[in-house]
Design a protein around this motif. Structure first.
Motif, PDB file in Angstrom:
ATOM      1  N   ILE A 287       0.860  -1.185   0.000  1.00 51.43           N
ATOM      2  CA  ILE A 287       0.000   0.000   0.000  1.00 51.43           C
ATOM      3  C   ILE A 287       0.897   1.237   0.000  1.00 51.43           C
ATOM      4  CG2 ILE A 287      -1.671   1.339   1.328  1.00 51.43           C
ATOM      5  CD1 ILE A 287      -2.756  -1.308   2.431  1.00 51.43           C
ATOM      6  N   THR A 288       0.681   2.115  -0.975  1.00 56.19           N
ATOM      7  CA  THR A 288       1.476   3.339  -1.035  1.00 56.19           C
ATOM      8  C   THR A 288       0.672   4.561  -0.584  1.00 56.19           C
ATOM      9  OG1 THR A 288       0.937   3.690  -3.373  1.00 56.19           O
ATOM     10  CG2 THR A 288       2.984   2.505  -2.869  1.00 56.19           C
ATOM     11  N   ASP A 289      -0.661   4.457  -0.663  1.00 56.54           N
ATOM     12  CA  ASP A 289      -1.496   5.581  -0.240  1.00 56.54           C
ATOM     13  C   ASP A 289      -2.912   5.067   0.002  1.00 56.54           C
ATOM     14  OD1 ASP A 289      -2.122   8.226   0.383  1.00 56.54           O
ATOM     15  OD2 ASP A 289      -2.529   8.784  -1.697  1.00 56.54           O
ATOM     16  N   TYR A 290      -3.636   5.772   0.847  1.00 63.29           N
ATOM     17  CA  TYR A 290      -5.042   5.443   1.063  1.00 63.29           C
ATOM     18  C   TYR A 290      -5.795   6.696   1.456  1.00 63.29           C
ATOM     19  CZ  TYR A 290      -2.995   4.823   5.741  1.00 63.29           C
ATOM     20  OH  TYR A 290      -2.274   4.972   6.889  1.00 63.29           O
ATOM     21  N   LYS A 291      -7.078   6.673   1.146  1.00 65.52           N
ATOM     22  CA  LYS A 291      -7.942   7.827   1.417  1.00 65.52           C
ATOM     23  C   LYS A 291      -9.324   7.293   1.774  1.00 65.52           C
ATOM     24  CE  LYS A 291      -9.925  11.846  -0.876  1.00 65.52           C
ATOM     25  NZ  LYS A 291     -10.068  12.554  -2.147  1.00 65.52           N
TER      26      LYS A 291
ATOM     27  N   ILE B  34      -7.511   2.661  -2.007  1.00 64.10           N
ATOM     28  CA  ILE B  34      -6.159   2.214  -1.689  1.00 64.10           C
ATOM     29  C   ILE B  34      -5.346   2.158  -2.976  1.00 64.10           C
ATOM     30  CG2 ILE B  34      -4.731   0.334  -0.808  1.00 64.10           C
ATOM     31  CD1 ILE B  34      -6.923  -0.360   1.144  1.00 64.10           C
ATOM     32  N   THR B  35      -4.201   2.835  -2.941  1.00 65.26           N
ATOM     33  CA  THR B  35      -3.261   2.813  -4.054  1.00 65.26           C
ATOM     34  C   THR B  35      -2.131   1.862  -3.693  1.00 65.26           C
ATOM     35  OG1 THR B  35      -3.774   5.136  -4.526  1.00 65.26           O
ATOM     36  CG2 THR B  35      -1.778   4.232  -5.530  1.00 65.26           C
TER      37      THR B  35
ATOM     38  N   SER C  75       1.615  -0.285  -4.778  1.00 61.96           N
ATOM     39  CA  SER C  75       2.919  -0.004  -5.387  1.00 61.96           C
ATOM     40  C   SER C  75       2.985  -0.367  -6.872  1.00 61.96           C
ATOM     41  CB  SER C  75       4.034  -0.724  -4.619  1.00 61.96           C
ATOM     42  OG  SER C  75       3.791  -2.118  -4.584  1.00 61.96           O
TER      43      SER C  75
ATOM     44  N   SER D  33       0.773   0.548  -8.923  1.00 60.20           N
ATOM     45  CA  SER D  33      -0.044   1.632  -9.496  1.00 60.20           C
ATOM     46  C   SER D  33      -1.529   1.318  -9.606  1.00 60.20           C
ATOM     47  CB  SER D  33       0.474   2.072 -10.865  1.00 60.20           C
ATOM     48  OG  SER D  33       1.795   2.520 -10.764  1.00 60.20           O
TER      49      SER D  33
ATOM     50  N   VAL E  99      -5.318   1.037  -8.277  1.00 58.55           N
ATOM     51  CA  VAL E  99      -6.122   1.712  -7.263  1.00 58.55           C
ATOM     52  C   VAL E  99      -7.448   0.968  -7.155  1.00 58.55           C
ATOM     53  CG1 VAL E  99      -7.207   3.869  -6.537  1.00 58.55           C
ATOM     54  CG2 VAL E  99      -5.080   3.943  -7.852  1.00 58.55           C
TER      55      VAL E  99
ATOM     56  N   VAL F  91      -5.444   2.606  10.168  1.00 60.68           N
ATOM     57  CA  VAL F  91      -4.499   3.720  10.270  1.00 60.68           C
ATOM     58  C   VAL F  91      -3.621   3.574  11.512  1.00 60.68           C
ATOM     59  CG1 VAL F  91      -4.324   6.219  10.638  1.00 60.68           C
ATOM     60  CG2 VAL F  91      -5.935   5.317   8.962  1.00 60.68           C
TER      61      VAL F  91
ATOM     62  N   GLN G  63      -2.845   4.018 -12.018  1.00 59.63           N
ATOM     63  CA  GLN G  63      -2.215   5.328 -12.105  1.00 59.63           C
ATOM     64  C   GLN G  63      -0.884   5.199 -12.798  1.00 59.63           C
ATOM     65  OE1 GLN G  63      -1.979   6.932  -8.148  1.00 59.63           O
ATOM     66  NE2 GLN G  63      -4.048   7.718  -8.259  1.00 59.63           N
TER      67      GLN G  63
END
Length: 146
Positions: free
Chosen positions: A86-90, A98-99, A101, A103, A105, A120, A145
């Motif tokens: 996981i490189t990012d989440y919102k 969840i993004t 590695s 790319s 999503v 978190v 992405q």
């Protein structure tokens, strides 16, 4: 889940609708609400444009969570959750984006805020997500992405 129910109601489809049938229903709904049918009628045209946008959004969303679509993308999804990090989440309105590695999503639907907060605060959000999110909530691939 509320969004899913609203979209199914808008297109008048069941949870188990086949992709081919969904496409037919979508096309028929668009024929009835297409803005071209309301040329010269400004009020009808504006309403038809709004209705068309809703129908298009509902169709694309329902296709993305359809069992056939999920089955087709399952090997890629399983590979992503097994090998990518996981490189990012919102989190927004019970939806968790969840993004990874690689790319990819993915959007997980109906994730309770408490579950997101636990993720978190977890020592390893990735491990928490593997155990409590990835196979527990409806999901759809949003994009790759670049």
């Amino acid at each position: 889940m509320k969004k899913i129910v609203e979209y199914r109601k808008l297109l008048n489809v069941e949870k188990t609708v086949a992709l081919k049938e969904l496409k037919t229903i979508y096309r028929n709904a668009m024929k009835e609400s297409h803005p071209d049918k309301f040329q010269g009628n400004d009020a009808g045209l504006k309403g038809a444009e709004e209705k068309s946008k809703e129908i298009i959004e509902a169709y694309h969303f329902l296709v993305s969570i359809n069992a056939e679509t999920i089955r087709q993308g399952l090997p890629e999804y399983n590979d992503t959750i097994a090998t990518a990090t996981i490189t990012d989440y919102k989190y927004e309105n019970i939806r968790l984006l969840i993004t990874f590695s690689n790319s990819s999503v993915y959007e997980f639907i109906s994730v309770p805020k408490a579950t997101y907060v636990k993720m978190v605060n977890a020592e390893s959000p990735g491990r928490f997500a593997k155990r409590h999110i990835f196979n527990a909530f409806p999901y759809r691939k949003v994009s790759n992405q670049e």
